[in-house]
Design a protein around this motif. Structure first.
Motif, PDB file in Angstrom:
ATOM      1  N   ASN A   1      -0.980   2.590   9.608  1.00  0.00           N
ATOM      2  CA  ASN A   1       0.218   2.733   8.777  1.00  0.00           C
ATOM      3  C   ASN A   1       0.352   1.652   7.709  1.00  0.00           C
ATOM      4  OD1 ASN A   1       1.947   5.002  10.059  1.00  0.00           O
ATOM      5  ND2 ASN A   1       1.173   3.823  11.782  1.00  0.00           N
ATOM      6  N   GLU A   2      -0.621   0.766   7.644  1.00  0.00           N
ATOM      7  CA  GLU A   2      -0.537  -0.384   6.737  1.00  0.00           C
ATOM      8  C   GLU A   2      -0.345   0.016   5.274  1.00  0.00           C
ATOM      9  OE1 GLU A   2      -2.985  -4.491   5.722  1.00  0.00           O
ATOM     10  OE2 GLU A   2      -3.856  -3.035   7.098  1.00  0.00           O
ATOM     11  N   ALA A   3      -1.104   0.974   4.813  1.00  0.00           N
ATOM     12  CA  ALA A   3      -1.009   1.367   3.402  1.00  0.00           C
ATOM     13  C   ALA A   3       0.380   1.920   3.074  1.00  0.00           C
ATOM     14  CB  ALA A   3      -2.085   2.396   3.062  1.00  0.00           C
ATOM     15  N   ALA A   4       0.913   2.746   3.935  1.00  0.00           N
ATOM     16  CA  ALA A   4       2.246   3.323   3.699  1.00  0.00           C
ATOM     17  C   ALA A   4       3.318   2.240   3.698  1.00  0.00           C
ATOM     18  CB  ALA A   4       2.557   4.368   4.765  1.00  0.00           C
ATOM     19  N   ILE A   5       3.198   1.296   4.596  1.00  0.00           N
ATOM     20  CA  ILE A   5       4.174   0.198   4.656  1.00  0.00           C
ATOM     21  C   ILE A   5       4.070  -0.649   3.391  1.00  0.00           C
ATOM     22  CG2 ILE A   5       4.843  -1.904   5.903  1.00  0.00           C
ATOM     23  CD1 ILE A   5       3.772  -0.450   8.481  1.00  0.00           C
ATOM     24  N   CYS A   6       2.866  -0.955   2.978  1.00  0.00           N
ATOM     25  CA  CYS A   6       2.664  -1.765   1.769  1.00  0.00           C
ATOM     26  C   CYS A   6       3.189  -1.062   0.517  1.00  0.00           C
ATOM     27  CB  CYS A   6       1.187  -2.114   1.606  1.00  0.00           C
ATOM     28  SG  CYS A   6       0.625  -3.367   2.776  1.00  0.00           S
ATOM     29  N   ARG A   7       3.036   0.253   0.442  1.00  0.00           N
ATOM     30  CA  ARG A   7       3.568   0.994  -0.709  1.00  0.00           C
ATOM     31  C   ARG A   7       5.083   0.845  -0.800  1.00  0.00           C
ATOM     32  NH1 ARG A   7      -0.336   4.703   0.648  1.00  0.00           N
ATOM     33  NH2 ARG A   7       1.089   5.995   1.846  1.00  0.00           N
ATOM     34  N   LEU A   8       5.743   0.811   0.329  1.00  0.00           N
ATOM     35  CA  LEU A   8       7.196   0.651   0.346  1.00  0.00           C
ATOM     36  C   LEU A   8       7.623  -0.755  -0.076  1.00  0.00           C
ATOM     37  CD1 LEU A   8       8.042   2.542   3.649  1.00  0.00           C
ATOM     38  CD2 LEU A   8       8.496   3.313   1.309  1.00  0.00           C
ATOM     39  N   LEU A   9       6.773  -1.726   0.179  1.00  0.00           N
ATOM     40  CA  LEU A   9       7.113  -3.121  -0.115  1.00  0.00           C
ATOM     41  C   LEU A   9       6.957  -3.489  -1.578  1.00  0.00           C
ATOM     42  CD1 LEU A   9       5.551  -4.937   2.951  1.00  0.00           C
ATOM     43  CD2 LEU A   9       7.969  -4.687   2.409  1.00  0.00           C
ATOM     44  N   GLY A  10       5.995  -2.909  -2.246  1.00  0.00           N
ATOM     45  CA  GLY A  10       5.742  -3.267  -3.639  1.00  0.00           C
ATOM     46  C   GLY A  10       4.719  -4.388  -3.757  1.00  0.00           C
ATOM     47  N   PRO A  11       4.337  -4.709  -4.978  1.00  0.00           N
ATOM     48  CA  PRO A  11       3.210  -5.627  -5.210  1.00  0.00           C
ATOM     49  C   PRO A  11       3.502  -7.104  -4.912  1.00  0.00           C
ATOM     50  CG  PRO A  11       4.199  -4.965  -7.284  1.00  0.00           C
ATOM     51  CD  PRO A  11       4.871  -4.171  -6.210  1.00  0.00           C
TER      52      PRO A  11
END
Length: 118
Positions: free
Chosen positions: A69-79
């Motif tokens: 789920n790392e990619a999905a979580i990172c997308r929610l967080l932003g750069p």
């Protein structure tokens, strides 16, 4: 932690007695210190407000689930997200699912818990 326990107690005081307060604890290791803190806090809340006032859901997360789920979580967080942001977001991600084991208030009466409290 302490903040969550205080918020849970305030919620119990503010809500009608017929309303249950749901607590969710997410642990990424079987012996996570946060799990012990959650159980201690839950035991205190049950003693103060009674066994029907709270539901504690224990969520155990494997490293493979975090990776999946790392990619999905990172997308929610932003750069500009930090490592701490990721850790907090990951706990929230898995807590939001509400999938876990319901902790019975009777665990407070178990031998292992009484020995731990002694």
């Amino acid at each position: 932690g302490l903040d969550s326990t205080v918020l849970a107690a305030l919620s119990a005081e503010a809500l009608p007695e017929s309303e249950q307060v749901e607590l969710v604890n997410v642990a990424f290791e079987s012996q996570a210190p946060d799990r012990l803190t959650a159980l201690c806090s839950y035991a205190d809340l049950v003693r103060r407000f009674g066994p029907k006032r709270f539901r504690l859901i224990l969520v155990d997360v494997e490293e493979a689930e975090v990776c999946a789920n790392e990619a999905a979580i990172c997308r929610l967080l932003g750069p500009k997200a930090t490592h701490l942001d990721f850790n907090v977001a990951t706990a929230l991600w898995f807590a939001a699912r509400g999938l876990g084991t319901l902790c019975s208030p009777s665990f407070c009466e178990s031998t292992w818990w009484r020995q731990l409290e002694a």
